[in-house]
Design a protein around this motif. Structure first.
Motif, mmCIF file in Angstrom:
data_model
loop_
_atom_site.group_PDB
_atom_site.id
_atom_site.type_symbol
_atom_site.label_atom_id
_atom_site.label_comp_id
_atom_site.label_asym_id
_atom_site.label_seq_id
_atom_site.Cartn_x
_atom_site.Cartn_y
_atom_site.Cartn_z
ATOM 1 N N GLY A 1 1.041 -1.074 0.420
ATOM 2 C CA GLY A 1 -0.237 0.424 0.114
ATOM 3 C C GLY A 1 0.915 1.459 0.152
ATOM 4 O O GLY A 1 2.040 1.056 -0.969
ATOM 5 N N THR A 2 0.231 2.185 0.627
ATOM 6 C CA THR A 2 1.277 3.529 -0.015
ATOM 7 C C THR A 2 2.252 3.624 1.224
ATOM 8 O O THR A 2 3.165 4.323 1.714
ATOM 9 C CB THR A 2 0.402 4.621 1.019
ATOM 10 N N ARG A 3 2.248 2.453 2.964
ATOM 11 C CA ARG A 3 3.200 2.451 3.617
ATOM 12 C C ARG A 3 4.175 1.581 3.447
ATOM 13 O O ARG A 3 3.747 0.362 2.764
ATOM 14 C CB ARG A 3 2.692 1.994 5.020
ATOM 15 N N ASN A 4 5.374 1.616 3.333
ATOM 16 C CA ASN A 4 6.097 0.712 2.635
ATOM 17 C C ASN A 4 6.639 -1.515 3.736
ATOM 18 O O ASN A 4 7.659 -1.573 3.477
ATOM 19 C CB ASN A 4 7.512 1.351 2.572
ATOM 20 N N ASP A 5 6.039 -0.754 4.708
ATOM 21 C CA ASP A 5 5.657 -1.712 6.199
ATOM 22 C C ASP A 5 4.742 -3.057 6.064
ATOM 23 O O ASP A 5 4.499 -3.090 6.960
ATOM 24 C CB ASP A 5 6.551 -0.823 6.928
ATOM 25 N N ARG A 6 3.914 -2.557 4.839
ATOM 26 C CA ARG A 6 1.999 -3.251 5.457
ATOM 27 C C ARG A 6 2.664 -3.412 3.875
ATOM 28 O O ARG A 6 2.290 -3.312 2.924
ATOM 29 C CB ARG A 6 1.275 -2.574 5.507
ATOM 30 N N PHE A 7 1.851 -5.380 3.866
ATOM 31 C CA PHE A 7 1.828 -6.075 2.864
ATOM 32 C C PHE A 7 0.194 -6.605 2.944
ATOM 33 O O PHE A 7 0.151 -7.169 4.085
ATOM 34 C CB PHE A 7 2.683 -6.817 2.496
#
Length: 65
Positions: free
Chosen positions: A49-55
């Motif tokens: 998503g927009t945050r690079n630590d969430r999948f």
């Protein structure tokens, strides 16, 4: 559900920002329409998503996603 990372034949990382509020049907539509890949071919699809630590992952285990 925990996925055994050695089990899927393929792991696909969907590039770009994906709306992680989408459910199974929405993510499946992204894979089928944009990438023309088979969802039931023992593959793991990872979306960021927009945050690079969430999948968010989409995986068919033979009984469901």
């Amino acid at each position: 559900m925990l996925v055994n990372w050695t089990q899927p034949k393929h792991v696909f990382i969907v590039c770009g920002k994906t709306d992680l509020r989408k459910g199974i049907e929405g993510l499946a539509a992204v894979v089928a329409e944009n990438y023309d890949l088979d969802l039931f071919d023992d593959s793991l699809f990872l979306f960021c998503g927009t945050r690079n630590d969430r999948f968010k992952g989409l995986y068919w285990d033979g009984e469901g996603f």
